[in-house]
Design a protein around this motif. Structure first.
Motif, PDB file in Angstrom:
ATOM      1  N   PRO A 159      -4.393 -13.514  -9.714  1.00  0.00           N
ATOM      2  CA  PRO A 159      -3.846 -13.513  -8.346  1.00  0.00           C
ATOM      3  C   PRO A 159      -4.882 -13.981  -7.330  1.00  0.00           C
ATOM      4  O   PRO A 159      -6.082 -13.987  -7.588  1.00  0.00           O
ATOM      5  CB  PRO A 159      -3.492 -12.039  -8.139  1.00  0.00           C
ATOM      6  N   ASN A 160      -4.367 -14.349  -6.166  1.00  0.00           N
ATOM      7  CA  ASN A 160      -5.271 -14.695  -5.072  1.00  0.00           C
ATOM      8  C   ASN A 160      -5.116 -13.782  -3.861  1.00  0.00           C
ATOM      9  O   ASN A 160      -5.781 -13.983  -2.844  1.00  0.00           O
ATOM     10  CB  ASN A 160      -5.126 -16.173  -4.664  1.00  0.00           C
ATOM     11  N   VAL A 161      -4.219 -12.781  -3.958  1.00  0.00           N
ATOM     12  CA  VAL A 161      -4.106 -11.756  -2.923  1.00  0.00           C
ATOM     13  C   VAL A 161      -3.950 -10.384  -3.574  1.00  0.00           C
ATOM     14  O   VAL A 161      -3.553 -10.277  -4.742  1.00  0.00           O
ATOM     15  CB  VAL A 161      -2.908 -12.001  -1.961  1.00  0.00           C
ATOM     16  N   VAL A 162      -4.260  -9.342  -2.821  1.00  0.00           N
ATOM     17  CA  VAL A 162      -4.115  -7.955  -3.271  1.00  0.00           C
ATOM     18  C   VAL A 162      -3.210  -7.217  -2.293  1.00  0.00           C
ATOM     19  O   VAL A 162      -3.344  -7.385  -1.074  1.00  0.00           O
ATOM     20  CB  VAL A 162      -5.485  -7.254  -3.353  1.00  0.00           C
ATOM     21  N   PHE A 163      -2.306  -6.388  -2.826  1.00  0.00           N
ATOM     22  CA  PHE A 163      -1.403  -5.577  -2.007  1.00  0.00           C
ATOM     23  C   PHE A 163      -1.844  -4.117  -2.075  1.00  0.00           C
ATOM     24  O   PHE A 163      -2.162  -3.614  -3.156  1.00  0.00           O
ATOM     25  CB  PHE A 163       0.026  -5.680  -2.529  1.00  0.00           C
ATOM     26  N   VAL A 164      -1.816  -3.424  -0.934  1.00  0.00           N
ATOM     27  CA  VAL A 164      -2.186  -2.013  -0.855  1.00  0.00           C
ATOM     28  C   VAL A 164      -1.212  -1.293   0.077  1.00  0.00           C
ATOM     29  O   VAL A 164      -1.041  -1.728   1.225  1.00  0.00           O
ATOM     30  CB  VAL A 164      -3.627  -1.831  -0.322  1.00  0.00           C
TER      31      VAL A 164
END
Length: 584
Positions: A159-164
């Motif tokens: 991935p190139n983004v992280v969700f929190v």
């Protein structure tokens, strides 16, 4: 879409917010911008990202900004709104009653507004978190669906983004925050890892099976190391040789935290006291841990056994019994898999059942909650796997063809049976059942449909639906059961139940503590086993569902006021004659 149920960070005071953000892995250089956006409720991702559809009609998120996006830019952090927040048991009710929700979810999921289709589709889109509670056992997972933008991010193993997920207390709002893992250029596809945090290849593949049902799982090893129950629960174990017990006093002093014991223990052989220190018997609501220290007072009893979690924790219950049967499931135990450590095996088993055309329904339960809290029935592999994300759980093969009871005015419903199990010793094994047993009934006729409908698939009504609680004394149940099932004598059924309970106790004590329930001459205990019946070649056979620590004895005391007098006399005085108990 998290690999484990996150304890969501609650941002509730300015001083602690940056620490909370760091705890969620959000880089420090993003904190100032993120807090500004939270305070102002700024949703500006649309200024640099957009949605695109491929030839198959699937959505992708792409970078639309003309300028490159840098991961080290303090502004490279964005908020996503949540379109729907719910607990799993309320999903149907929300879809049927909240104006516009079904239409919005249908458009998002790409299906009709039919509630059944929506309930199936939501498990591809929902995420989960748990809000911290002062009582950890009452932390019920919350599920959510992100808005039309957040729900369109596709999966990528790189991935190139992280969700929190975050909860911003000043506005009492839940959000998902996302930020960059690396720099992006105009036109780049923006993707996330649906199972972030999974490193074991087999477990990762099993989690991804929720979205990619044909994903190949790596070869699995069948080696299961014995579980050190004492280490897991921080128990000290008694050591042989055991010190000799002093002569028993004429009156045994009892300390208890349980009101029903205080109200109904009337035998003159026992006296209630107000401190544990002066007591001969500790009948506790909390788990007792220090059996080594208990040995220093050999005249004192505790109404628990070392490592009794082998009985009362659902994951250990199944694991210890399987270990005693060389990895097999005895006939009286439904197939059970630990969804933390055995998810790949569960996915493989579900697939094998489906390929064989057999039933694929499971009941998913938290390791250590009662009253059917956070418990779900599903036949869907996607929902089954997704439920594993919402805290430690087991998946048990659902008893899809139970013996039913024709309830007056309702029809044929599910029911379960509860027997109180009294354990006086592990070495040698001395086990009795109380002759009075208790029954619990569903409120709606049984059918293998509408699996989220509590009144149809569950029997515990005294907590959530007491107004419709149907009670039937066992003395009345037995003739009615025999009438409804011609040719079947309850005495024969009960013999099979007793054999199963005896074999269960033999299994959990086959390996000594810390790998099974342990012996202590200072231990006695009362448990309750819940079971259901299925048709067998010789008549109804038991399936043991779970064993309960310090079971609810309200009905026992209400209708049989001598219940605790009987239990204490058996366990602590060794009396058996004349008591309503059966030695197994």
């Amino acid at each position: 879409m998290l690999s484990i149920c996150d304890k969501i960070q609650v941002l509730d005071c300015e001083e602690g917010m940056e620490e909370a953000l760091s705890a969620q892995g959000i880089p420090a250089h993003l904190h100032a911008t993120l807090l500004d956006k939270l305070r102002g409720e700024v949703f500006d991702a649309g200024s640099v990202f957009s949605l695109a559809q491929d030839e198959a009609g699937d959505f992708e998120v792409v970078v639309s900004s003309e300028a490159p996006l840098a991961a080290d830019d303090p502004n490279s952090v964005w908020l996503i709104d949540h379109a729907w927040t719910f607990t799993a048991d309320k999903a149907r009710e929300h879809l049927e009653t909240v104006p516009g929700l079904a239409a919005r979810m249908a458009a998002l999921f790409g299906c009709d507004e039919d509630v059944e289709q929506l309930l199936e589709g939501l498990w591809y889109f929902a995420g989960t978190y748990t809000v911290p509670n002062d009582v950890p056992e009452e932390e019920i997972p919350t599920w959510y669906v992100m808005d039309e933008f957040g729900s369109r991010f596709q999966h990528d193993d790189e991935p190139n983004v992280v969700f929190v997920p975050l909860f911003y207390a000043p506005t009492r709002t839940f959000y998902t925050v996302f930020f960059l893992l690396n720099d992006l250029e105009t036109g780049d596809l923006v993707r996330r890892d649906y199972v972030r945090g999974d490193t074991d290849p087999a477990t990762r593949a099993a989690h991804l099976a929720a979205w990619f049902p044909t994903i190949e799982l790596p070869p699995l090893t069948a080696v299961r190391e014995p579980i050190d129950i004492a280490a897991r629960l921080h128990e000290t174990l008694p050591a042989a040789p055991y010190p000799p017990a002093p002569p028993r006093p004429a009156v045994l002093k009892v300390f208890t935290q349980i009101d029903l014991v205080r109200d109904f223990l009337k035998s003159p052989a026992f006296a209630l006291v107000e401190s544990a220190e002066e007591a001969d018997i500790l009948w506790l609501l909390d788990s007792f841990r220090d059996y080594r220290e208990l040995q220093k007072t050999p005249g004192k009893f505790v109404a628990q056994f070392p490592c009794e979690a082998a009985l009362t924790h659902k994951d250990l219950f199944a694991a210890v019994i399987r270990a005693a049967h060389d990895g097999a499931f005895p006939a009286w135990l439904p197939e059970t898999y630990n969804m933390v450590t055995e998810l790949p095996e569960l996915v493989q088993r579900h697939r094998a059942l489906a390929d064989a055309g057999e039933d694929t329904h499971w009941i998913v339960k938290p390791w250590n909650l009662g009253r059917s809290l956070d418990t779900h029935v599903t036949g869907s592999l996607t929902q089954l796997v997704r439920l594993s994300e919402s805290g430690p759980k087991v998946a048990c093969k659902y008893i899809h063809e139970p013996v039913l009871f024709d309830r007056p005015g309702v029809g044929k419903v599910k029911f379960d049976v509860r027997y109180c199990v009294l354990v006086s010793s592990i070495e040698p094994l001395v086990v009795h059942t109380y002759n009075v047993f208790w029954l619990r009934f569903a409120n709606l006729p049984y059918a293998l449909e509408r699996l989220d409908e509590y009144d149809r698939h569950f029997t515990v009504m005294n907590y959530c639906n007491p107004a419709q609680l149907f009670q039937l004394d066992c003395s009345l149940f037995v003739p009615e059961f025999e009438k409804q099932h011609p040719g079947q004598r309850w005495a024969d059924v009960e013999k099979r139940i007793h054999i199963a309970i005896r074999e269960m106790m033999q299994a959990v004590s086959k390996r000594p503590a810390p790998h099974g329930i342990g012996h202590s001459p200072q231990s006695r205990a009362l448990y309750a086993v819940d079971l259901m019946l299925v048709e067998g070649p010789s008549g109804p056979e038991p399936r043991l569902l779970e064993m309960n620590f310090q079971p609810d004895t309200l009905r026992a005391c209400k209708y049989h006021p001598n219940f605790y007098n009987d239990c204490f006399s058996l366990l602590f005085l060794g009396q058996e004659e004349g008591l309503p108990v059966t030695r197994l």
